[in-house]
Design a protein around this motif. Structure first.
Motif, PDB file in Angstrom:
ATOM      1  N   ALA A 247       0.831  -1.210   0.000  1.00 31.95           N
ATOM      2  CA  ALA A 247       0.000   0.000   0.000  1.00 31.95           C
ATOM      3  C   ALA A 247       0.865   1.260   0.000  1.00 31.95           C
ATOM      4  CB  ALA A 247      -0.941  -0.008   1.208  1.00 31.95           C
ATOM      5  N   ILE A 248       1.988   1.240   0.716  1.00 29.00           N
ATOM      6  CA  ILE A 248       2.888   2.408   0.730  1.00 29.00           C
ATOM      7  C   ILE A 248       3.419   2.683  -0.683  1.00 29.00           C
ATOM      8  CG2 ILE A 248       5.182   3.193   1.505  1.00 29.00           C
ATOM      9  CD1 ILE A 248       4.525   1.820   4.235  1.00 29.00           C
ATOM     10  N   ALA A 249       3.858   1.615  -1.365  1.00 31.57           N
ATOM     11  CA  ALA A 249       4.345   1.788  -2.744  1.00 31.57           C
ATOM     12  C   ALA A 249       3.222   2.325  -3.636  1.00 31.57           C
ATOM     13  CB  ALA A 249       4.875   0.454  -3.277  1.00 31.57           C
ATOM     14  N   HIS A 250       2.022   1.808  -3.418  1.00 32.37           N
ATOM     15  CA  HIS A 250       0.862   2.269  -4.187  1.00 32.37           C
ATOM     16  C   HIS A 250       0.590   3.755  -3.919  1.00 32.37           C
ATOM     17  CE1 HIS A 250      -3.162   2.137  -5.987  1.00 32.37           C
ATOM     18  NE2 HIS A 250      -3.657   2.630  -4.873  1.00 32.37           N
ATOM     19  N   CYS A 251       0.591   4.149  -2.647  1.00 32.85           N
ATOM     20  CA  CYS A 251       0.332   5.548  -2.275  1.00 32.85           C
ATOM     21  C   CYS A 251       1.362   6.484  -2.911  1.00 32.85           C
ATOM     22  CB  CYS A 251       0.380   5.717  -0.755  1.00 32.85           C
ATOM     23  SG  CYS A 251      -1.062   5.037   0.084  1.00 32.85           S
ATOM     24  N   LEU A 252       2.627   6.076  -2.884  1.00 33.42           N
ATOM     25  CA  LEU A 252       3.674   6.938  -3.450  1.00 33.42           C
ATOM     26  C   LEU A 252       3.461   7.138  -4.941  1.00 33.42           C
ATOM     27  CD1 LEU A 252       6.829   5.702  -1.530  1.00 33.42           C
ATOM     28  CD2 LEU A 252       5.791   7.967  -1.422  1.00 33.42           C
ATOM     29  N   LYS A 253       2.930   6.111  -5.600  1.00 28.40           N
ATOM     30  CA  LYS A 253       2.652   6.254  -7.030  1.00 28.40           C
ATOM     31  C   LYS A 253       1.489   7.204  -7.285  1.00 28.40           C
ATOM     32  CE  LYS A 253       4.076   1.770  -8.580  1.00 28.40           C
ATOM     33  NZ  LYS A 253       3.633   0.463  -9.015  1.00 28.40           N
ATOM     34  N   GLN A 254       0.481   7.173  -6.405  1.00 29.44           N
ATOM     35  CA  GLN A 254      -0.705   8.010  -6.591  1.00 29.44           C
ATOM     36  C   GLN A 254      -0.422   9.475  -6.276  1.00 29.44           C
ATOM     37  OE1 GLN A 254      -3.293   6.302  -7.917  1.00 29.44           O
ATOM     38  NE2 GLN A 254      -1.887   4.584  -7.766  1.00 29.44           N
ATOM     39  N   GLY A 255       0.374   9.706  -5.227  1.00 30.80           N
ATOM     40  CA  GLY A 255       0.658  11.091  -4.816  1.00 30.80           C
ATOM     41  C   GLY A 255      -0.569  11.762  -4.205  1.00 30.80           C
ATOM     42  N   GLY A 256      -0.530  13.079  -4.102  1.00 34.20           N
ATOM     43  CA  GLY A 256      -1.660  13.859  -3.574  1.00 34.20           C
ATOM     44  C   GLY A 256      -2.000  13.488  -2.143  1.00 34.20           C
ATOM     45  N   GLN A 257      -3.289  13.293  -1.882  1.00 35.44           N
ATOM     46  CA  GLN A 257      -3.719  12.995  -0.510  1.00 35.44           C
ATOM     47  C   GLN A 257      -3.212  11.621  -0.020  1.00 35.44           C
ATOM     48  OE1 GLN A 257      -7.985  12.404  -0.162  1.00 35.44           O
ATOM     49  NE2 GLN A 257      -8.204  11.910  -2.332  1.00 35.44           N
ATOM     50  N   TYR A 258      -2.817  10.770  -0.982  1.00 33.53           N
ATOM     51  CA  TYR A 258      -2.287   9.454  -0.606  1.00 33.53           C
ATOM     52  C   TYR A 258      -0.981   9.551   0.193  1.00 33.53           C
ATOM     53  CZ  TYR A 258      -5.350   6.643  -3.676  1.00 33.53           C
ATOM     54  OH  TYR A 258      -6.405   6.009  -4.263  1.00 33.53           O
ATOM     55  N   VAL A 259      -0.226  10.622  -0.056  1.00 37.27           N
ATOM     56  CA  VAL A 259       1.063  10.735   0.626  1.00 37.27           C
ATOM     57  C   VAL A 259       1.000  11.697   1.807  1.00 37.27           C
ATOM     58  CG1 VAL A 259       2.513   9.972  -1.258  1.00 37.27           C
ATOM     59  CG2 VAL A 259       1.829  12.363  -1.153  1.00 37.27           C
ATOM     60  N   ASP A 260      -0.205  12.004   2.224  1.00 35.48           N
ATOM     61  CA  ASP A 260      -0.370  12.802   3.437  1.00 35.48           C
ATOM     62  C   ASP A 260       0.143  12.007   4.637  1.00 35.48           C
ATOM     63  OD1 ASP A 260      -2.175  15.341   4.400  1.00 35.48           O
ATOM     64  OD2 ASP A 260      -2.123  13.738   5.895  1.00 35.48           O
ATOM     65  N   MET A 261       0.730  12.717   5.594  1.00 35.86           N
ATOM     66  CA  MET A 261       1.264  12.065   6.794  1.00 35.86           C
ATOM     67  C   MET A 261       0.199  11.254   7.538  1.00 35.86           C
ATOM     68  SD  MET A 261       3.964  11.424   8.414  1.00 35.86           S
ATOM     69  CE  MET A 261       5.222  11.826   9.626  1.00 35.86           C
ATOM     70  N   MET A 262      -1.081  11.670   7.444  1.00 41.75           N
ATOM     71  CA  MET A 262      -2.139  10.954   8.144  1.00 41.75           C
ATOM     72  C   MET A 262      -2.474   9.620   7.474  1.00 41.75           C
ATOM     73  SD  MET A 262      -2.396  12.854  10.658  1.00 41.75           S
ATOM     74  CE  MET A 262      -3.686  11.949  11.538  1.00 41.75           C
ATOM     75  N   MET A 263      -1.975   9.423   6.268  1.00 47.13           N
ATOM     76  CA  MET A 263      -2.141   8.150   5.569  1.00 47.13           C
ATOM     77  C   MET A 263      -0.843   7.326   5.660  1.00 47.13           C
ATOM     78  SD  MET A 263      -4.454   6.647   3.774  1.00 47.13           S
ATOM     79  CE  MET A 263      -4.000   4.985   4.270  1.00 47.13           C
ATOM     80  N   MET A 264       0.285   7.962   5.343  1.00 47.96           N
ATOM     81  CA  MET A 264       1.565   7.262   5.336  1.00 47.96           C
ATOM     82  C   MET A 264       2.037   6.912   6.748  1.00 47.96           C
ATOM     83  SD  MET A 264       2.558   6.871   2.192  1.00 47.96           S
ATOM     84  CE  MET A 264       4.327   6.875   1.915  1.00 47.96           C
TER      85      MET A 264
END
Lengths: 118, 118, 118, 118
Positions: free
Chosen positions: D28-45
């Motif tokens: 999921a972390i690798a996925h989030c980094l690919k999506q960017g935006g709200q996915y890489v917010d500290m509250m998600m990562m």
């Protein structure tokens, strides 16, 4: 604590102590495997491996200021104390003696951050 | 190399450089997540995360004197160089600038140990 | 490969094989420490620990599509093969036999992804 | 628990749930980094990274039957719950939805092992 806040001097002290502790325990594990015999007993390797795992996770969580960082620090203090105790039983070996000292320092820093008594 | 041999001065230098590199990259990752924006771009986070993973594995393998430690050192040199380059693009931020320097040192130590040219 | 690309079926196969391999080796390490004796010999523990470190880093790098993921896969194939060989020497122990099989599968997937011959 | 004891069925269930949880969060972390935006917010990562660190350490400690395994399980239950909650906010993304479910299962297994209430 909450994600993304500022890292205080006391937090940084715990982060540094945890990093020193887990890298020192990793070197001690490699050393123990080379020595064999009582060095690779579960009562020696178990605490060293726990300390690597917990100190690493603890350092990362304080860096991120995870809401669970303080309870992790309390656990880390207990694990590092146990590891220091195990290393102390091999006090005549300078690698293990040094590791005991570093784990003791880590335990103190984490206990102080977590606000718990020994 | 083979498991259980003696750790030379050059090996210890690489171990120390790898440990410093991965703990510094971990702190940089936490810093980037706090900053957001271009800091969390995959071209910044990717190299930092690679460097944490590879430098940690590399340090452990040199400590154990794994038969694959030298090829890991060669890979680590490339990964740490890439990470230093990525950090350098944010040179005005002291955290990233410091990380670039530490990764560069790690790359040099690992390249020298692996016996490969830049 | 480059950061952020799409994960192909072959990559996913390697990721899954690496994850299975490192979690299986971690369980084998705990098992070995309980057994003691020849189980905790450096020639057994070294390959298991290498395999945990390299397979974990390799899985993460393929997930991120690191530019160094393929050379890491080639290294992982060699490390997993060595680990499978070490585990095979304890073939009468079902935990070690199972671990040998899983590491062999991981080596094949990584070798195929890296495009190298055995 | 104490080092080297037998692993019960309930412990094995928690080990498996932790392993599934941390490998799923890593993806999921690798996925989030690919999506960017709200996915890489500290509250998600932040919760995803905490869950990787804690679930991994927890699995290893239960495998070794560390004396601190149960308090680690209690912490892991809380961290995995937080992570599931964070993932649920992105429920329309199948990667994040799947991760939420796996973390929830991990939290339940760890809570049950630790003997604590939600």
């Amino acid at each position: 604590m909450n994600y993304g806040g500022k890292i205080s001097g006391e937090m940084q002290k715990s982060i540094d102590a945890c990093i020193e502790s887990y890298s020192c325990c990793e070197q001690a594990i490699a050393h123990c495997l080379k020595q064999g015999g009582q060095y690779v007993d579960m009562m020696m390797m178990g605490p060293l491996m726990d300390c690597v795992d917990v100190a690493r996770a603890c350092a990362d969580m304080i860096m991120r200021q995870s809401p669970q960082a303080l309870e992790m620090s309390a656990t880390c203090a207990r694990v590092a104390d146990m590891c220091a105790e195990a290393c102390t039983t091999m006090n005549s070996d300078p690698v293990m003696k040094r590791c005991a000292g570093i784990c003791r320092t880590c335990a103190e820093a984490c206990r102080s951050l977590a606000g718990v008594r020994a």
